[in-house]
Scaffold this motif. Structure first.
Motif, short mmCIF file in Angstrom:
data_model
loop_
_atom_site.label_atom_id
_atom_site.label_comp_id
_atom_site.label_asym_id
_atom_site.label_seq_id
_atom_site.Cartn_x
_atom_site.Cartn_y
_atom_site.Cartn_z
N UNK A 52 0.83 -1.20 0.00
CA UNK A 52 0.00 0.00 0.00
C UNK A 52 0.87 1.25 0.00
N UNK A 53 2.00 1.20 0.68
CA UNK A 53 2.89 2.37 0.71
C UNK A 53 3.46 2.65 -0.69
N UNK A 54 3.65 1.59 -1.49
CA UNK A 54 4.11 1.78 -2.86
C UNK A 54 3.04 2.47 -3.70
N UNK A 65 -5.15 8.14 2.73
CA UNK A 65 -6.06 8.06 1.59
C UNK A 65 -6.00 6.68 0.96
N UNK A 66 -4.79 6.21 0.72
CA UNK A 66 -4.62 4.89 0.12
C UNK A 66 -5.14 3.82 1.06
N UNK A 71 -8.83 -0.49 2.06
CA UNK A 71 -9.80 -1.12 2.95
C UNK A 71 -11.15 -1.28 2.25
N UNK A 72 -11.59 -0.24 1.56
CA UNK A 72 -12.87 -0.31 0.84
C UNK A 72 -12.83 -1.36 -0.27
N UNK A 73 -11.73 -1.39 -1.01
CA UNK A 73 -11.60 -2.37 -2.10
C UNK A 73 -11.51 -3.80 -1.54
N UNK A 74 -10.88 -3.94 -0.39
CA UNK A 74 -10.79 -5.25 0.25
C UNK A 74 -12.18 -5.70 0.72
#
Length: 148
Positions: A52-54, A65-66, A71-74
């Motif tokens: 996620x940091x990438x 934000x990411x 989380x929403x996509x998961x």
């Protein structure tokens, strides 16, 4: 105002309109998939998964934000977290089968919409437009059909 200044103003205005149109059309392409989510899924597909940091670094987004997007996509079942095979301390985010399928569907709809919008453009203009966008975004343009 110089001709260059007028051109920059026109570019600014048109890029703003382009961004608004892209955000608005994202909801029509898939109601639960924002433009940011679509972009993140595309990067995950291209990269074969990443941290996620990438994602945050690649898109110059805040980590929070990411994190919210991931989380929403998961929760939607479009991505999953797994341990990095090279470093088990790190989690890698990657597409699920559902994520791959929805990304492909939305990508095809977006391509169709772009093709329709540019249907009356000569091939030469399409090539120039593509080259200018790549140049503006700092990328490397693909080889042209004429080998240049």
């Amino acid at each position: 105002m110089s001709a260059a200044d007028r051109s920059v103003e026109t570019i600014h205005r048109e890029m703003t309109a382009f961004a608004r149109r892209a955000r608005a059309s994202a909801g029509r392409m898939h109601p639960e998939l924002s433009l940011v989510s679509y972009t993140l899924l595309g990067h995950l597909e291209d990269s074969g998964g990443c941290r996620a940091t990438d994602l945050a670094a690649h898109y110059a987004l805040d980590k929070s934000t990411v994190s919210r997007q991931v989380t929403a996509l998961e929760r939607a079942g479009l991505i999953e977290r797994r341990l990095d095979p090279e470093d088990h301390r790190v989690q890698v985010v990657d597409l699920t089968e559902a994520g791959t399928r929805i990304l492909a569907e939305v990508t095809e709809r977006r391509r169709r919409a772009i093709r329709e919008r540019l249907a009356d453009w000569p091939e030469k203009d399409l090539g120039r437009f593509a080259e200018y966008l790549v140049r503006y975004n700092g990328g490397t343009p693909p080889a042209r059909p004429d080998g240049r």
